[in-house]
Design an enzyme around this catalytic site. Structure first.
Site, PDB file in Angstrom:
ATOM      1  N   SER A  95     -10.361   0.091   7.141  1.00  0.00           N
ATOM      2  CA  SER A  95      -9.771   0.086   5.795  1.00  0.00           C
ATOM      3  C   SER A  95      -9.169  -1.226   5.334  1.00  0.00           C
ATOM      4  O   SER A  95      -8.779  -1.340   4.175  1.00  0.00           O
ATOM      5  CB  SER A  95      -8.705   1.172   5.684  1.00  0.00           C
ATOM      6  N   LYS A 120       0.857  -1.199   0.000  1.00  0.00           N
ATOM      7  CA  LYS A 120       0.000   0.000   0.000  1.00  0.00           C
ATOM      8  C   LYS A 120       0.888   1.242   0.000  1.00  0.00           C
ATOM      9  O   LYS A 120       1.912   1.276   0.700  1.00  0.00           O
ATOM     10  CB  LYS A 120      -0.905  -0.048   1.246  1.00  0.00           C
ATOM     11  N   SER A 174     -10.006   2.228   2.817  1.00  0.00           N
ATOM     12  CA  SER A 174      -9.088   2.903   1.920  1.00  0.00           C
ATOM     13  C   SER A 174      -8.122   1.980   1.181  1.00  0.00           C
ATOM     14  O   SER A 174      -7.490   2.414   0.229  1.00  0.00           O
ATOM     15  CB  SER A 174      -8.280   3.938   2.698  1.00  0.00           C
TER      16      SER A 174
HETATM   17  N1  GLN Z   1     -13.336   4.780   6.087  1.00  0.00           N
HETATM   18  C1  GLN Z   1     -12.733   5.268   7.288  1.00  0.00           C
HETATM   19  C2  GLN Z   1     -12.280   6.683   7.092  1.00  0.00           C
HETATM   20  O1  GLN Z   1     -12.495   7.202   6.062  1.00  0.00           O
HETATM   21  C3  GLN Z   1     -11.607   4.378   7.710  1.00  0.00           C
HETATM   22  C4  GLN Z   1     -10.370   4.567   6.912  1.00  0.00           C
HETATM   23  C5  GLN Z   1      -9.234   3.735   7.384  1.00  0.00           C
HETATM   24  O2  GLN Z   1      -9.402   2.761   8.122  1.00  0.00           O
HETATM   25  N2  GLN Z   1      -8.039   4.166   7.021  1.00  0.00           N
HETATM   26  O3  GLN Z   1     -11.709   7.288   7.939  1.00  0.00           O
END
Ligand code: GLN
Length: 491
Positions: free
Chosen positions: A180, A78, A156
C-alpha cells in the site's frame, strides 16, 4: 514569487533555516493548495487552524535554533493513524464520528519534530484495496490522467500519494501491509518507502494485519523520504513488535555511490503477460545500475508464485480477528434493531458499517481460521510464509539489494478491476513477497508508459538495511531523471 508548494522538503528545510521563508508562509500556501485540490478527494478532513498554530510553533523552534529535518514542513496523515481529537476512521463507516483520545507514535514523532498537519488523507477502507475505490468517503483521483480520462491512484494509500503528487502536501504518512505504499507510489510518480517490519511503531495505527502492517512515507524525492523516515522511525515500548535498534542517519546513506554493490534480479518476477513496457523499464533499470558500477546477479526466489495466495490467507485471517472489535458497543457506529437484543445490534452495526471488500476479507479470514480448515489454510500459509522469507534470506547471502518492477501495470481506470477481486489482488504480485518477509523496500519513479502514466521500480533490502535501499533508490532516481509532472487539471 516561487510556488512554495513545488519545493522539496530538503529545499524548504534550507530556506527555513536561512530565514528566506517561514513555516507560516509555507503552510498558508499549502492550505490553499489543499482547497484547490478538492477534485482529487485526497483529504477527508482538513485541519487548517491547527496547521497555522503548528506553523507558528515551528517558526519559533527554528528561531530558537532547534530545527530538525521536518520542522515547519506541512504534511498529510493517512486516516489510519490516530490523531488526538481529529477524525480517525480508516475511511470506514463503522468508525463513524470516532475521534481518538490519543496520538499515534508516528504522527507524534512528526509533531515533536515540528511538522505541520494539513489534515487526514483518504484511503481504502481499513487499508484493504489497491485502487482507493473502497473508501467510505469515495474514490481518490490520480493527479495523472490517461488523456482526458481519470485513473485510480493505487491503494490503499491513495490519498497520501494524490496529495503529494498533486502538490497538496510536501510529504504524507502511509502504511504498507502488502504494498500500500509502494504500489500507489508507482501509480503516481512519487517515492514510496516502507521500512523493515518493526522499524516504526504501530501504536495508534488502526490494525489491519498486525504481523504485516508497517508505517512509511510518500514524498516527491528520495532525499525527502530519508528526511521524513528519520523522523518517524524508532523504538517504542508501546508496540511490542517495535524493535530497539538505533535509527541510522538515512540521509547520510545517499552517497550516490553503489560501485561494487551486488543487485539481484529475481527470475521468477518475469511474469508471463506482463506489459512489454514494464519489462523494458525493468531492463533499463538494470542498465542504469550497471552504468553506476553495480554488479547484476541473477537470483531465484522459488516460492514467489505462492506469495499472493499466502498473503490473501494470512492478511484476511488477521483482519477478521482485528476487526472483531467493531461491534457497535465501544466506538463508532451503532445500529439498533427495534425490539432486538445485543446480537441483533452487533449484526446490524457490522452489516451497515463495513463495506463489501472488508466483509469479503472478514469472511475469508473467518473461514481459513475455522476449526475444520485451520490446518489446511492458515497453518499451511504460515509455513509457506516462512519459505518465502527463507528465499530472500538465501538471496541476500549473494546480493545487497533486489531490483524488480513495483507493479505489473500502470494506473488503471476507475471500475476496471473493482468487480473482480482476483484481478485487483494480482496487482500486488511484486509487493506482497517482501511484506511477508518483513523487508524494507521502496518504489522509485522511473519512467512513463505509452499513455504518459508513471511507472516505478521497486528496490528491496535486507532487514534493518534501509540505508542500502535509500542509497540504491537515490542512484536510480538520479539515473531515471524523472521530471515529468501531471497537468494541474484539478486546480
Ligand atoms: N492491496 C493489498 C490489500 O488489499 C495491500 C493493502 C495494504 O498494503 N494495506 O490487502
Amino acid at each position: 514569487m516561487t510556488d512554495l508548494t513545488k519545493l522539496t522538503i530538503a529545499d524548504a528545510r534550507d530556506l527555513l533555516k536561512k530565514g528566506d521563508i517561514t513555516s507560516r508562509e509555507l503552510t498558508e500556501a499549502h492550505i490553499e493548495a489543499v482547497e484547490a485540490a478538492d477534485a482529487l478527494n485526497a483529504y477527508i478532513a482538513k485541519t487548517p487552524e491547527m496547521a497555522l498554530e503548528m506553523a507558528d510553533k515551528a517558526d519559533a523552534k527554528i528561531k530558537a535554533g532547534e530545527q530538525t529535518g521536518m520542522t515547519g514542513i506541512p504534511v498529510g496523515i493517512k486516516d489510519l493513524f490516530a490523531t488526538k481529537g481529529v477524525h480517525t476512521q480508516a475511511c470506514s463507516h463503522i468508525l463513524d464520528g470516532f475521534k481518538p483520545e490519543y496520538e499515534s507514535t508516528v504522527s507524534q514523532k512528526l509533531w515533536d519534530d515540528g511538522a505541520v498537519m494539513l489534515g487526514k488523507l483518504n484511503m481504502d477502507e481499513f487499508a484493504m484495496g489497491s485502487s482507493n475505490e473502497t473508501s467510505f468517503y469515495g474514490p481518490v483521483k490520480n493527479p495523472w490522467r490517461r488523456g482526458d480520462t481519470d485513473t485510480v491512484p493505487g491503494g490503499s494509500s491513495g490519498g497520501s500519494v494524490a496529495s503529494v503528487a498533486g502538490f497538496a502536501a510536501m510529504g504524507a504518512t502511509a502504511s504498507d501491509t502488502g504494498g500500500s505504499i509502494r504500489q500507489p507510489a508507482s501509480f503516481t510518480g512519487t517515492f514510496g518507502f516502507k521500512p523493515t517490519y518493526g522499524r516504526c511503531s504501530r501504536y495508534g495505527m488502526v490494525a489491519f494485519a498486525s504481523s504485516l502492517d508497517q508505517a512509511g512515507t510518500i514524498t516527491r524525492t528520495v532525499r525527502d523520504g530519508a528526511i521524513m523516515m528519520e523522523s518517524i522511525a524508532g523504538f517504542d515500548a508501546k508496540d511490542s513488535t517495535s524493535v530497539d535498534m538505533p535509527v541510522p542517519n538515512f540521509e547520510a546513506a545517499l552517497t550516490g555511490d553503489i560501485r561494487g554493490m551486488k543487485i539481484g534480479i529475481p527470475q521468477e518476477y518475469h511474469l508471463a503477460g506482463m506489459p512489454g513496457e514494464i519489462e523494458a523499464l525493468w531492463h533499463q533499470g538494470i542498465e542504469w545500475m550497471k552504468a553506476a558500477g553495480a554488479e547484476i546477479v541473477d537470483i531465484n526466489l522459488p516460492h514467489t508464485k505462492y506469495a499472493l495466495p499466502t498473503y490473501y490467507i494470512v492478511a484476511p485471517a488477521e483482519a477478521s480477528s482485528n476487526l472483531a472489535r467493531y461491534d457497535g458497543v465501544r466506538y463508532g457506529l451503532r445500529e439498533t434493531v427495534q425490539g432486538g437484543g445485543l446480537v441483533d445490534m452487533y449484526e446490524a452495526t457490522r452489516a451497515a458499517g463495513f463495506g463489501d471488500e472488508v466483509k469479503r476479507r472478514i469472511m475469508i479470514g473467518t473461514y481459513v481460521l475455522s476449526a475444520g480448515y485451520y490446518d489446511a489454510y492458515y497453518l499451511k500459509a504460515q509455513k509457506v510464509r516462512q519459505l518465502i522469507a527463507n528465499d530472500f534470506k538465501r538471496a541476500f547471502e549473494k546480493v545487497d539489494a533486489i531490483l524488480t518492477p513495483t507493479a505489473p501495470s500502470a494506473a488503471f481506470a476507475p471500475g476496471e478491476k473493482s468487480d473482480d477481486p482476483i484481478a485487483m489482488y494480482l496487482n500486488d504480485v511484486f509487493t506482497v513477497p517482501a511484506s511477508l518477509a518483513g523487508l524494507p523496500g521502496s518504489s522509485v519513479p522511473a519512467g512513463l508508459d505509452a499513455n504518459g502514466l508513471p511507472l516505478g521500480l521497486q528496490i528491496l533490502g535486507k532487514p534493518w538495511d534501509e540505508e542500502t535501499v535509500f542509497k540504491v533508490s537515490g542512484v536510480m532516481e538520479e539515473a531515471a531523471n524523472f521530471t515529468a509532472k501531471p497537468t494541474e487539471w484539478w486546480r
